[in-house]
Structure formats: C-alpha cells, structure tokens
Design an enzyme around this catalytic site. Structure first.
Site, PDB file in Angstrom:
ATOM      1  N   SER A 324       1.971  21.504 -68.481  1.00 47.26           N
ATOM      2  CA  SER A 324       2.471  20.557 -69.474  1.00 47.26           C
ATOM      3  C   SER A 324       1.434  20.225 -70.546  1.00 47.26           C
ATOM      4  CB  SER A 324       2.964  19.299 -68.752  1.00 47.26           C
ATOM      5  OG  SER A 324       3.679  18.463 -69.622  1.00 47.26           O
ATOM      6  N   ASP A 335      -4.840  29.219 -80.072  1.00 47.71           N
ATOM      7  CA  ASP A 335      -4.195  29.732 -81.280  1.00 47.71           C
ATOM      8  C   ASP A 335      -5.069  29.552 -82.523  1.00 47.71           C
ATOM      9  OD1 ASP A 335      -2.076  30.480 -79.770  1.00 47.71           O
ATOM     10  OD2 ASP A 335      -0.600  29.169 -80.702  1.00 47.71           O
ATOM     11  N   LYS A 349       4.983  24.899 -67.725  1.00 44.81           N
ATOM     12  CA  LYS A 349       5.957  23.829 -67.977  1.00 44.81           C
ATOM     13  C   LYS A 349       5.943  23.514 -69.474  1.00 44.81           C
ATOM     14  CE  LYS A 349       7.278  19.090 -66.941  1.00 44.81           C
ATOM     15  NZ  LYS A 349       7.263  18.668 -68.356  1.00 44.81           N
TER      16      LYS A 349
END
Length: 469
Positions: A324, A335, A349
């Site tokens: 999560s 990224d 998740k």
C-alpha cells in the site's frame, strides 16, 4: 382528448416491504413523486383520457429475479433458522456480505470496528501487532509490526494462520478473526500457522499487549551513511521522517554520503503520510494519482520544490511485506530515478479505501479507486519490482584466516604508505564489528551499493576538477 403520459414502475408485493428498509430521504421524496404521478394517471383514466405508459429501461432497474431471491432467503432464515434472528441482525449481516464479497479490503464498520480503525491510524491499539488479510479462507500475515509481541514471537510475513487457540479460522470473516486476536494485555493466544518450507503446522504462543507503534526509526550505519526505518504510515509519519533525516545530518555534522530507507514489512497506512515522505525527497513532479468511478476518488499529488537531502544517493529496501502506502513511496522514488529500489517484489496492494460514515457510530470502508505511480503503473496485484533483486540470506564468514601477502615476506621492499595502510585497516575492522549490516544481507548489499556510488561520483568529480585545471 387530453393525453396523460407516465412511466410505470412495478414491484412484486413481497419486495415492497423489504425495499422500504433501504429507503433514504431521497428515496422518500421519490416515493411521494410516484404517488402524485399515479393519482394523475388514475384521474386521466376516469376522465376517459388517452393514457400512454412508458416502461422503464430494464437494464437500469434492479434485477427483480435476484431481489425476489434475496427476499426469499431472508424469509426462509426468519422462519426456519434453528434460533430466532431479528431483522436488524439479518440486515447487518447482508450489508457485511455485500461488502466483503467485493474484495478483501471493503468492509462494514460497526461501532467497535470504527473505533479500532481510528486507533490503528493514531499509532496505539491493543492486540498482537500484525497486519493481516484473507487468502483462501485463512488469515494471511502481510507483515508483523516492529517491536510487537508477534514479531518477537517469530511470526513472519506470508504466514497463513489456520487456527486461533482451538478455533479454526476457515469460515471466519476477517473481522471475526481480528476480534479473536485482540484481547486483554498479558493474555496468551496460540497461533497455528502454515509456513512456506515447513511440512507441518507450527504453533506460536503470542502474549497480547498494548501496541504502541513508533513509525520512524533512524541511526547511522557507518560514518556518512544513514538508515531510516518506516514501520508503517501513520498520520504524523511524514513530519517524523523529515525530522529523522535532519537528525542524521546534524549528528554527522554534514550532508550524508548515502541513505537507506527500509520499507520491508511495512503494511502501509495513511496515504497522505507516504505523499509527504516522497515530497521531502523530490524537487518536482507527480508522486501518485488515483482513478475511480466517482469524481472525489480521482486525485493527483505532486511534489513541491525542495529536496531536503539535496541529491544524496538513496537505496530503498522492500520485500513481500511492503504494501500500500510503502509501495507508493517506493514507486514514486523509482519512477523519478531518485532512488535505487532493492530487495524482493512488494505485496501489490494498489487500491484506495475510503471510510464513508453512515451515522455517528457506523461506517463502511470501501475500495473506491486504484492508485498509479508517476509513470502510470498500477501496483494492484503486481507490486513494485526492485531494480536490483536481493533475496534474504544468512551471512557467514567463509575465510576467517588472512591471506599471505607481500608484506609478510621477509626482506620485502617497504611501501611508501605501508604503515598508514595497516593502521587504517585495523581501525576499519574495529569500526565494522558491531554494524547491523553484518547481520542483514539485504542491508549490507544496500550499503555496499551506496559506497560504490560514492566512489564513482568522487572519481568523476576528481577528473572534472583535473580537466579544469
């Protein structure tokens, strides 16, 4: 002749009584409007007027056959169940079933559940200290929380709990299992678990306690290299994270040469806390965005100017217990190429749950969106893949005896820096003796990577300065 037009809504008689149980204020207004239309329709028929009836689009109506089935089951339980069950309990069970069958994270929150949810996000609650989910009807340990009874007793991420004391977990809802795990501090709960690699179930006795979670811990690993462990994301984790970074640099007296952020076995938590932590390390750009069916579930979070670490090399450690919000932080830094992600693939998740109050004491926790990394990757069921995969391993010194070297040869030519080198080696050996990285293979790998990055950067800088001269 006057023409009266109306849309006809038909309900089976058995369904009408049950439908009133779900009426809201808006539904009441709808019913009143329907009554007025019906009266107008009847007056037109009595006056001999031409009446047109428009039937509703069947695809937009409740499936009547399924509604009949629901009311039939409701009636059969009321009449034939071995014990008398009141309507309130049956309807509440129906609501729970509707939500729990959607996905493992949507649930109905009765007053006690609502209170426990608030406790877990505030950082203090009673229980064992594990983040759990459901898998194939059993309770699966997503991650044990640091410094809690469960972790100290040896419960591990990925364990499947099949019995709580003598009660089988199969057939229980997640809420029922959690209720059994909670209890009076000092009481013992026996967990029977199945663990990968074990041929038979394992029994672990865990003593319940008041769980007080410190979400951020930090320390210096070696001179110049800092370590920050985030155990879970609570409401104030973002500010604690920034304070920890400042504390490490103040302790060192200068900027860090490298930083390790440990998100292993971090089950997640408050989304905003993960966003604040990522914002502290990014100068600009998207951190995470969510996509859902309703407008309020479509959110975008971007970084504000200012990297508090000013480009310090970072390694983020993750594993199968990282879920999560911890995946949001790792994915954003990955990224933006702000950190190297190391370890094993995360839990996966990638959904957002919203708590929707129904009244002062009841609410539903429902999955309303999926979240995506800045590059548009969905984490749901796929997780974050590390840039460098490093599996856990036991560290064992294979070569305890020093090699025979040139310096050991009788009459060898003396080196210009021989004395200084020997002195430096002895200091390094003494300094590294008690490092946590000596006991944690993944942590040692991260530290070695940071050292390599620093050497490369120093060499590049020296060459640049030499060419300028």
């Amino acid at each position: 002749m006057k023409r009266v037009r109306s849309t006809l809504h038909a309900f089976p008689l058995r369904s009408i009584a049950l439908a009133t149980c779900f009426a809201t204020a808006s539904g009441l207004t709808w019913a009143q409007d329907e009554d007025a239309t019906t009266e107008q329709l009847l007056e037109g028929i009595q006056n001999g007027e031409q009446v047109e009836i428009s039937l509703p689009d069947p695809e937009k109506q409740l499936p009547l056959d399924d509604l009949r089935k629901f009311t039939e089951v409701f009636s059969r339980i009321k009449d034939a169940y071995v014990e008398e069950v009141d309507d309130r309990k049956l309807l509440e069970s129906a609501i729970k079933g509707m939500l729990s069958d959607l996905d493992p994270h949507s649930t109905y929150l009765a007053p006690k559940d609502y209170e426990e949810l608030e406790e877990s996000t505030s950082g203090e609650f009673g229980g064992l200290g594990i983040e759990v989910g459901m898998e194939n009807g059993f309770v699966k340990v997503i991650a044990p929380i640091d410094d809690t009874p469960a972790q100290k007793a040896g419960v591990m991420a990925g364990d499947l709990i099949i019995k709580l004391d003598e009660k089988p977990v199969k057939g229980m809802s997640l809420e029922e299992a959690v209720q059994l795990m909670r209890g009076k501090p000092g009481s013992i709960l026996t967990l029977t678990i199945m663990r990968e690699g074990e041929s038979a179930p394992i029994e672990i006795d865990v003593e319940r306690d008041i769980i007080k979670v410190t979400s951020v811990k930090s320390r210096m690993l070696e001179n110049g290299y800092g370590y920050v462990r985030i155990t879970q994301f609570q409401a104030d984790t973002g500010s604690q994270f920034k304070d920890a970074l400042s504390g490490l640099e103040n302790e060192l007296g200068r900027d860090l040469d490298g930083l390790i952020i440990d998100l292993r076995n971090n089950p997640g938590g408050v989304l905003q806390a993960a966003v604040e932590s990522a914002d502290a390390l990014l100068d600009e750009g998207l951190i995470v965005y969510t996509e859902g069916r309703i407008q309020s579930s479509r959110l975008r979070f971007s970084a504000r100017a200012g990297d508090v670490m000013e480009g310090t090399p970072i390694v983020v450690l993750i594993n199968g217990g990282s879920a999560s919000a911890s995946e949001i932080l790792a994915g954003a830094l990955q990224d933006h190429e702000r950190a190297v992600v190391m370890g094993t693939k995360s839990f996966g998740k990638g959904s957002v749950q919203t708590v929707i109050p129904l009244d002062e004491t009841h609410a539903i926790k429902m999955t309303t969106a999926r979240y995506y990394t800045p590059d548009g990757r969905s984490i749901q069921a796929t997780g974050i893949k590390p840039d460098i995969e490093v599996r856990p391993a036991e560290l064992k010194e294979l070569d305890s005896q020093p090699f025979f070297t040139e310096a050991d040869l009788s009459g060898h030519l003396e080196g210009q820096n021989e004395g200084q080198q020997l002195e430096g080696e002895s200091e390094a050996e003494g300094a590294s003796g008690g490092s946590p990285a000596d006991r944690d293979y993944q942590l040692r790998s991260a530290l070695n990577l940071l050292k390599g990055i620093r050497i490369l950067n120093s060499n590049k800088q020296d060459k640049a300065e030499g060419s300028d001269q």
